[in-house]
Motif scaffolding. Structure first.
Motif, mmCIF file in Angstrom:
data_model
loop_
_atom_site.group_PDB
_atom_site.id
_atom_site.type_symbol
_atom_site.label_atom_id
_atom_site.label_comp_id
_atom_site.label_asym_id
_atom_site.label_seq_id
_atom_site.Cartn_x
_atom_site.Cartn_y
_atom_site.Cartn_z
ATOM 1 N N HIS A 188 61.672 87.603 40.813
ATOM 2 C CA HIS A 188 62.869 86.857 41.206
ATOM 3 C C HIS A 188 63.245 87.161 42.649
ATOM 4 N N HIS A 216 61.435 84.412 43.285
ATOM 5 C CA HIS A 216 60.241 83.568 43.249
ATOM 6 C C HIS A 216 59.831 83.314 41.805
ATOM 7 N N GLU A 217 59.147 82.210 41.594
ATOM 8 C CA GLU A 217 58.575 81.918 40.279
ATOM 9 C C GLU A 217 57.287 82.710 40.109
ATOM 10 N N SER A 229 53.292 81.412 44.925
ATOM 11 C CA SER A 229 54.628 81.103 44.415
ATOM 12 C C SER A 229 55.658 81.225 45.522
ATOM 13 N N ASN A 230 56.782 80.561 45.266
ATOM 14 C CA ASN A 230 57.936 80.669 46.149
ATOM 15 C C ASN A 230 59.183 80.476 45.295
ATOM 16 N N GLU A 231 60.311 80.235 45.921
ATOM 17 C CA GLU A 231 61.559 80.101 45.178
ATOM 18 C C GLU A 231 61.639 78.821 44.347
ATOM 19 N N HIS A 232 60.748 77.865 44.615
ATOM 20 C CA HIS A 232 60.833 76.570 43.949
ATOM 21 C C HIS A 232 59.667 76.254 43.020
ATOM 22 N N SER A 233 58.567 76.983 43.166
ATOM 23 C CA SER A 233 57.409 76.648 42.339
ATOM 24 C C SER A 233 56.391 77.784 42.335
ATOM 25 N N HIS A 252 61.659 80.234 35.597
ATOM 26 C CA HIS A 252 62.608 79.368 36.294
ATOM 27 C C HIS A 252 63.728 80.263 36.828
ATOM 28 N N ASN A 284 66.201 79.654 38.507
ATOM 29 C CA ASN A 284 67.531 79.041 38.441
ATOM 30 C C ASN A 284 68.156 79.169 37.054
ATOM 31 N N SER A 314 60.631 70.834 33.940
ATOM 32 C CA SER A 314 60.827 69.863 35.017
ATOM 33 C C SER A 314 59.718 68.812 34.942
ATOM 34 N N ASP A 329 56.561 70.504 35.646
ATOM 35 C CA ASP A 329 56.068 71.246 34.480
ATOM 36 C C ASP A 329 55.336 70.311 33.525
#
Length: 124
Positions: free
Chosen positions: A22, A24-25, A48-52, A73, A75, A81, A84
């Motif tokens: 966290h 990051h995914e 990975s990053n904060e969005h995927s 996730h 968030n 999503s 996903d």
């Protein structure tokens, strides 16, 4: 293959990895043994990053015991999503786990490849 559940140890590991990575995914491939999902394969080349998180699918093991995937996730929204729903069928398997922030005991859900929620027993 009939899958009846996920091991408590693996579920705890997924939540721990989510917390450690966290914000990051993370993403990996789930493997079953004797009807219980017991292993996580982290594929080389995963980013990975904060969005995927992206798996390098060319590194997938040739294995008839692939049960699905796991990813986080950050968030906290544990609903697949659109990305996903595109990803699940490419990984294969019937069980796809999402763990979400804050990564506590109940912060996980399983879904089929089409996004339908699936109930799985936690096996000690």
């Amino acid at each position: 293959m009939h899958i009846r559940g996920i091991s408590r140890d693996l579920l705890d590991l997924l939540l721990s990895i989510g917390k450690e990575q966290h914000p990051h995914e993370f993403a990996g491939v789930l493997r079953e043994e004797e009807g219980v999902i017991r292993e996580l394969n982290l594929l080389p080349g995963t980013t990975s990053n904060e969005h995927s998180a992206r798996l390098f699918l060319d590194m997938m093991p040739l294995d008839t015991h692939i049960a699905g995937s796991a990813h986080s996730h950050p968030n906290g929204v544990m609903i697949p999503s659109d990305a996903d729903l595109s990803f699940f069928p490419r990984v294969g398997g019937r069980f796809h786990c999402i763990v979400g922030f804050p990564y506590e005991a109940g912060d996980w859900r399983f879904f089929s490849a089409d996004g339908t929620p699936v109930d799985l027993e936690v096996v000690e």
